[in-house]
Scaffold this motif. Structure first.
Motif, short mmCIF file in Angstrom:
data_model
loop_
_atom_site.label_atom_id
_atom_site.label_comp_id
_atom_site.label_asym_id
_atom_site.label_seq_id
_atom_site.Cartn_x
_atom_site.Cartn_y
_atom_site.Cartn_z
N LYS A 26 0.59 -1.32 0.18
CA LYS A 26 0.03 -0.06 -0.02
C LYS A 26 1.17 1.00 0.02
O LYS A 26 0.69 2.48 -0.54
CB LYS A 26 -1.07 -0.37 1.01
N ARG A 27 2.04 0.82 0.46
CA ARG A 27 2.64 2.32 0.40
C ARG A 27 3.55 2.41 -0.77
O ARG A 27 3.52 3.40 -1.41
CB ARG A 27 4.24 1.91 1.58
N LEU A 28 3.80 1.71 -1.62
CA LEU A 28 4.59 1.61 -2.70
C LEU A 28 2.83 2.19 -3.86
O LEU A 28 3.95 3.87 -4.63
CB LEU A 28 4.46 0.65 -2.91
N TRP A 29 2.02 1.81 -3.72
CA TRP A 29 0.82 2.23 -4.61
C TRP A 29 0.26 4.01 -3.97
O TRP A 29 0.41 4.70 -5.12
CB TRP A 29 -0.48 1.30 -3.84
N LEU A 82 -7.71 2.01 -16.97
CA LEU A 82 -8.29 1.16 -15.34
C LEU A 82 -7.36 0.77 -14.44
O LEU A 82 -6.50 1.79 -14.65
CB LEU A 82 -7.36 -0.73 -16.78
N VAL A 83 -7.94 1.35 -13.62
CA VAL A 83 -7.32 1.35 -12.31
C VAL A 83 -7.94 0.16 -11.20
O VAL A 83 -9.30 0.51 -10.79
CB VAL A 83 -7.66 3.20 -11.40
N GLU A 84 -7.13 -0.72 -10.58
CA GLU A 84 -7.55 -1.55 -9.41
C GLU A 84 -6.79 -1.51 -8.42
O GLU A 84 -5.64 -2.10 -7.80
CB GLU A 84 -7.42 -2.63 -10.03
N ALA A 85 -7.18 -0.40 -7.46
CA ALA A 85 -6.04 -0.57 -5.74
C ALA A 85 -6.42 -1.56 -5.49
O ALA A 85 -6.90 -2.05 -5.22
CB ALA A 85 -6.61 0.83 -5.56
N PRO A 86 -4.94 -1.28 -4.80
CA PRO A 86 -3.64 -1.04 -5.26
C PRO A 86 -2.90 -2.32 -5.62
O PRO A 86 -2.03 -2.40 -5.56
CB PRO A 86 -3.79 -0.65 -3.64
N HIS A 87 -3.78 -2.83 -6.73
CA HIS A 87 -2.40 -3.81 -6.95
C HIS A 87 -2.55 -3.51 -8.52
O HIS A 87 -1.24 -3.86 -9.64
CB HIS A 87 -3.50 -5.12 -6.96
N ARG A 88 -3.06 -2.45 -9.86
CA ARG A 88 -3.00 -2.85 -10.69
C ARG A 88 -3.30 -0.99 -11.57
O ARG A 88 -4.95 -1.03 -11.01
CB ARG A 88 -3.44 -3.60 -11.87
N MET A 111 1.38 1.94 -21.43
CA MET A 111 1.66 0.63 -19.49
C MET A 111 1.02 0.02 -18.84
O MET A 111 0.00 0.64 -18.70
CB MET A 111 2.40 2.19 -19.54
N THR A 112 1.45 -0.99 -18.08
CA THR A 112 0.66 -1.22 -16.96
C THR A 112 1.62 -1.47 -16.24
O THR A 112 2.74 -1.49 -15.90
CB THR A 112 0.51 -2.76 -17.85
N PHE A 113 0.99 -1.14 -14.99
CA PHE A 113 1.29 -1.26 -14.00
C PHE A 113 0.99 -2.11 -12.72
O PHE A 113 0.24 -2.04 -12.13
CB PHE A 113 1.99 0.38 -12.93
N GLU A 114 1.87 -3.59 -12.40
CA GLU A 114 1.50 -4.72 -11.34
C GLU A 114 2.44 -4.62 -10.21
O GLU A 114 3.38 -4.28 -10.02
CB GLU A 114 1.66 -6.02 -12.43
N PHE A 115 1.46 -4.15 -9.22
CA PHE A 115 1.86 -3.98 -8.09
C PHE A 115 1.47 -5.73 -7.05
O PHE A 115 0.55 -6.35 -6.92
CB PHE A 115 1.25 -2.94 -6.79
N GLU A 116 2.79 -6.01 -6.44
CA GLU A 116 2.14 -7.37 -6.16
C GLU A 116 3.42 -6.74 -4.12
O GLU A 116 3.94 -7.22 -4.29
CB GLU A 116 2.81 -8.10 -6.53
N ALA A 117 3.27 -7.48 -3.23
CA ALA A 117 3.12 -8.43 -2.20
C ALA A 117 3.89 -9.03 -1.98
O ALA A 117 4.11 -10.11 -2.83
CB ALA A 117 2.09 -8.22 -1.30
N THR A 118 5.76 -8.86 -1.46
CA THR A 118 6.14 -9.94 -1.30
C THR A 118 6.83 -10.45 0.31
O THR A 118 6.53 -9.96 1.06
CB THR A 118 7.57 -9.72 -1.85
N ALA A 280 -8.17 8.71 -2.50
CA ALA A 280 -7.77 7.69 -1.47
C ALA A 280 -6.41 7.07 -1.34
O ALA A 280 -5.50 5.93 -2.09
CB ALA A 280 -8.52 6.51 -1.64
N VAL A 281 -6.10 7.31 -0.14
CA VAL A 281 -4.42 6.67 0.68
C VAL A 281 -5.24 6.35 2.04
O VAL A 281 -6.02 6.60 2.49
CB VAL A 281 -3.43 8.38 0.45
#
Length: 326
Positions: A26-29, A82-88, A111-118, A280-281
């Protein structure tokens, strides 16, 4: 350096950049959703960016300008697909002309931006899709890969700086250009709640008062694009000093964005254009208000009045007296 790999596929016409961060997902998003933060790293260090618009919803748009060491300008834009917070999120990325219109002489990219937890924090995978092989070669030759690498190398410092962007920080104004400022504050409430508080006359009369000792007897809110509005304030003790503003609703996309003109009633002062965006943050809703003045002199005159202090008093009242009881 957060980037772990850069892969160019000349057959698929793509470039994929993978970067890993120690910060939570969420911080990165939020770093990408917040214009105050993304402009700290979207441009390379020698070409810092200023974001004059950043409504991160499907159908929304971002406008930014990168400025080089000799003052040269490189404007660009995103159109959000497309916006699918907080993943894409997915954008059409393109160059702009100086007046903010799309520069169709230059290629655009998807451009696509994909966010995932590690296990160690979070990962961002950015895939740039080029229209043709010639476009891919042209943009790579312009230094796109190096520029992205340098830009993303700045993200760790932004992620570590929680205090500058956290909920609880007072209202702040950033100068964007000779004619524009951006007023920002994170408000403890949902996007829907904050939007409602700006459009319900009975709620507005409770919080949109500036310093203590004022009332808001006039609150005529526009409903449809093209409608006029009128707000008026008066001292609580009945003394002289009443004033007000009027204007027109130019754009509206509830509950995320609206654009209005603003003019001080019964004066010949020039009007401004006000663009409010709600995002939303973590901890609430980021309110960003970009105000465009006719010139730098008017901009500086208004800032010198202590405008942000009065706005902070109102927003604090909004949190304490309206949203806390919602």
């Amino acid at each position: 350096m957060p980037i772990t790999s850069v892969t160019k596929d000349h057959e698929a016409l793509t470039m994929t950049v993978v970067a890993d961060f120690a910060a939570p997902l969420k911080r990165l998003w939020d770093a990408y959703a917040d214009p105050r933060q993304i402009e700290q790293f979207w441009g390379p260090p020698t070409y810092p960016a200023k974001f004059t618009r950043h409504d991160m919803v499907a159908g929304g748009r971002t406008d930014y300008v990168m400025t080089g060491p000799n003052g040269e300008k490189s404007p660009g834009h995103w159109d959000f697909l497309l916006v699918e917070a907080p993943h894409r999120f997915e954008v059409e990325d393109g160059f702009s002309n100086e007046d903010g219109t799309d520069n169709t002489d230059m290629p655009s990219m998807r451009m696509t931006f994909e966010f995932e937890a590690t296990d160690g924090g979070s990962r961002l995978t950015t895939v740039t899709h080029f229209g043709t092989a010639d476009q891919l070669e042209q943009l790579l030759a312009m230094g796109m890969e190096k520029g992205m690498t340098l830009a993303m190398g700045q993200i760790d410092d932004v992620l570590a700086d929680l205090a500058s962007f956290a909920v609880g920080r007072a209202t702040n104004a950033d100068v964007l250009s000779d004619t524009q400022i951006r007023v920002s504050r994170v408000i403890r409430g949902t996007v829907d709640q904050v939007w409602q508080a700006h459009h319900d006359p009975e709620l507005m009369k409770r919080w949109m008062l500036g310093p203590d000792g004022w009332t808001m007897p006039i609150c005529e809110v526009p409903v449809n694009v093209g409608d006029a509005y009128r707000f008026g304030w008066a001292p609580e003790d009945g003394s002289d000093g009443a004033f007000g503003f009027d204007g027109e609703l130019l754009e509206s996309n509830p509950p995320h964005r609206e654009v209005t003109t603003e003019h001080m009633t019964d004066t010949d002062y020039p009007s401004t254009t006000n663009e409010m965006t709600l995002t939303a943050v973590d901890g609430g809703t980021l309110l960003s208000l970009v105000i465009t003045y006719p010139n730098a002199e008017v901009r500086d005159m208004v800032l010198a009045t202590g405008m942000t202090d009065g706005m902070e008093t109102s927003y604090a009242r909004l949190e304490a007296d309206v949203l806390a009881s919602a």
